[in-house]
Design a protein around this motif. Sequence first.
Motif, PDB file in Angstrom:
ATOM      1  N   THR A 158       0.815  -1.218   0.000  1.00 24.81           N
ATOM      2  CA  THR A 158       0.000   0.000   0.000  1.00 24.81           C
ATOM      3  C   THR A 158       0.846   1.264   0.000  1.00 24.81           C
ATOM      4  OG1 THR A 158      -0.181  -0.151   2.413  1.00 24.81           O
ATOM      5  CG2 THR A 158      -1.971  -1.119   1.123  1.00 24.81           C
ATOM      6  N   CYS A 161       2.218   1.791  -3.527  1.00 22.19           N
ATOM      7  CA  CYS A 161       1.118   2.149  -4.423  1.00 22.19           C
ATOM      8  C   CYS A 161       0.728   3.615  -4.243  1.00 22.19           C
ATOM      9  CB  CYS A 161      -0.097   1.254  -4.169  1.00 22.19           C
ATOM     10  SG  CYS A 161       0.088  -0.428  -4.795  1.00 22.19           S
ATOM     11  N   ALA A 162       0.637   4.050  -2.997  1.00 22.89           N
ATOM     12  CA  ALA A 162       0.304   5.452  -2.731  1.00 22.89           C
ATOM     13  C   ALA A 162       1.353   6.379  -3.323  1.00 22.89           C
ATOM     14  CB  ALA A 162       0.176   5.686  -1.230  1.00 22.89           C
ATOM     15  N   ALA A 199      -6.497  -4.470  -0.622  1.00 21.52           N
ATOM     16  CA  ALA A 199      -5.978  -3.315   0.117  1.00 21.52           C
ATOM     17  C   ALA A 199      -5.205  -2.369  -0.798  1.00 21.52           C
ATOM     18  CB  ALA A 199      -5.086  -3.785   1.265  1.00 21.52           C
ATOM     19  N   GLU A 200      -4.421  -2.938  -1.708  1.00 18.33           N
ATOM     20  CA  GLU A 200      -3.677  -2.095  -2.652  1.00 18.33           C
ATOM     21  C   GLU A 200      -4.632  -1.329  -3.563  1.00 18.33           C
ATOM     22  OE1 GLU A 200       0.481  -4.634  -3.180  1.00 18.33           O
ATOM     23  OE2 GLU A 200      -1.330  -5.277  -4.247  1.00 18.33           O
ATOM     24  N   ARG A 202      -7.665  -0.399  -2.906  1.00 16.29           N
ATOM     25  CA  ARG A 202      -8.337   0.649  -2.136  1.00 16.29           C
ATOM     26  C   ARG A 202      -7.447   1.878  -1.961  1.00 16.29           C
ATOM     27  NH1 ARG A 202     -10.278  -3.792   0.924  1.00 16.29           N
ATOM     28  NH2 ARG A 202      -8.651  -3.475   2.507  1.00 16.29           N
ATOM     29  N   ILE A 203      -6.157   1.657  -1.707  1.00 17.14           N
ATOM     30  CA  ILE A 203      -5.279   2.814  -1.501  1.00 17.14           C
ATOM     31  C   ILE A 203      -5.024   3.538  -2.818  1.00 17.14           C
ATOM     32  CG2 ILE A 203      -2.989   1.736  -1.792  1.00 17.14           C
ATOM     33  CD1 ILE A 203      -3.994   4.167   1.017  1.00 17.14           C
ATOM     34  N   GLU A 206      -8.055   5.603  -3.172  1.00 15.51           N
ATOM     35  CA  GLU A 206      -8.134   6.633  -2.133  1.00 15.51           C
ATOM     36  C   GLU A 206      -7.205   7.806  -2.430  1.00 15.51           C
ATOM     37  OE1 GLU A 206      -7.141   7.311   2.616  1.00 15.51           O
ATOM     38  OE2 GLU A 206      -7.153   5.266   1.800  1.00 15.51           O
TER      39      GLU A 206
END
Length: 395
Positions: A158, A161-162, A199-200, A202-203, A206
């Motif tokens: 995550t 990725c962000a 989870a990845e 979603r980030i 986001e």
Amino acid sequence: MIPGRGAPVAGAVVLLDGPAIAYAGPAAEAPPAAPDDDVTTAAVVMPGLWDCHVHLLGQLQPDLAMLPREPIALRAARGVAGLRAALDAGVTSIRELAGLGADMAPAVAEGTIAGPAIHAAGAAISPTGGHVDLHSYPLSWVHEWGATSGDLRVADGTAECARVVREQLRRNAKVIKVCASGGVMSEVDHPMHQQFTDAELRILVEVAGLAERVVAAHCHGKPGMIAALEAGVRTIEHGTYLDEECADAMRETGAILVPTRFVIHSAMADLDRLPPYAQPKMRAVAERHAEAIALAHRSGVTIAMGTDIGAGDWGRHGEELPLLVESGLTPLEAIEAATANGPATLGPQAPRSGRLAEGYDADLLILDDNPLDDIAVLADPARVRQVWKAGRRVK
């Protein structure tokens, strides 16, 4: 007049005021023309086309492994010719989903080169071993090249990725492109497999959303499609193994399908053009893709036109419309997919474009033949008589 959304209008007038439309509707209700107005008459007027899935990669042949072997300046020079061909084919806006678009967009905006308005994603993002990983190179090379070229980026976890999304935002990307499933033009991965974790995904969504950007998700397989929709992506690109559950989820979330029928149809017509590893994957995808698009249309999923043109096919964008009609759309629905539906694929970054209506961008096509009678009119650049962009005639 084909307005982009809604019924055609006979005996219509479109008035331009600089880069915007001042009036579009029945002649009887139009403001009177001034003596010095420049008047053009036509059989048909309609909005300029949106191609919502292209790649300014500057390749002559579709082979991602060749990207690091050619200078960026050479690929950009080829891209200039591609943009001109797109404009001549009636495309006035593109959503560029990985390639040199983020760097070439200012040159188009300032008028240095001619082309459609570019709404670029910067680099496409996948995990290690995913669709935009160049599997034939050492991984350290892929990371180093990706960080400098701007075409493709690999990210895991995550935090990474962000950070990679923020890299694209730093380049003023208008949309973020992620690979939620494997692909055809990548060597090792399988189109059915989900790639990023939940989870990845979603980030990725986001961080894009913090900057009012939406996410476009490359997706062939159902697992990646469902995960991407649950994460909140705006568009599903390709949608090969879409089924009733996927269609229901897209309708419920308001996600848009960008089918890219053209790339599959053209690849199957010249399969030897693809690298050997891609050919069996393309055959498998082709068997299912048309059926999935027809199912999506029957289920009420919103569709926007995209071709996935990237190597050597610039100017053939309009061929997507007859393919959409073959998948069940009416000619009027196909035109709406190629015009009014296009800006919505950008979410909050959408311009007022794709429609002939007051206050919208003055991007329009003038035709001698009615595409509602023969949608193939839009597949032939020679039959697109005039192209106007931002109130100026560019063809």
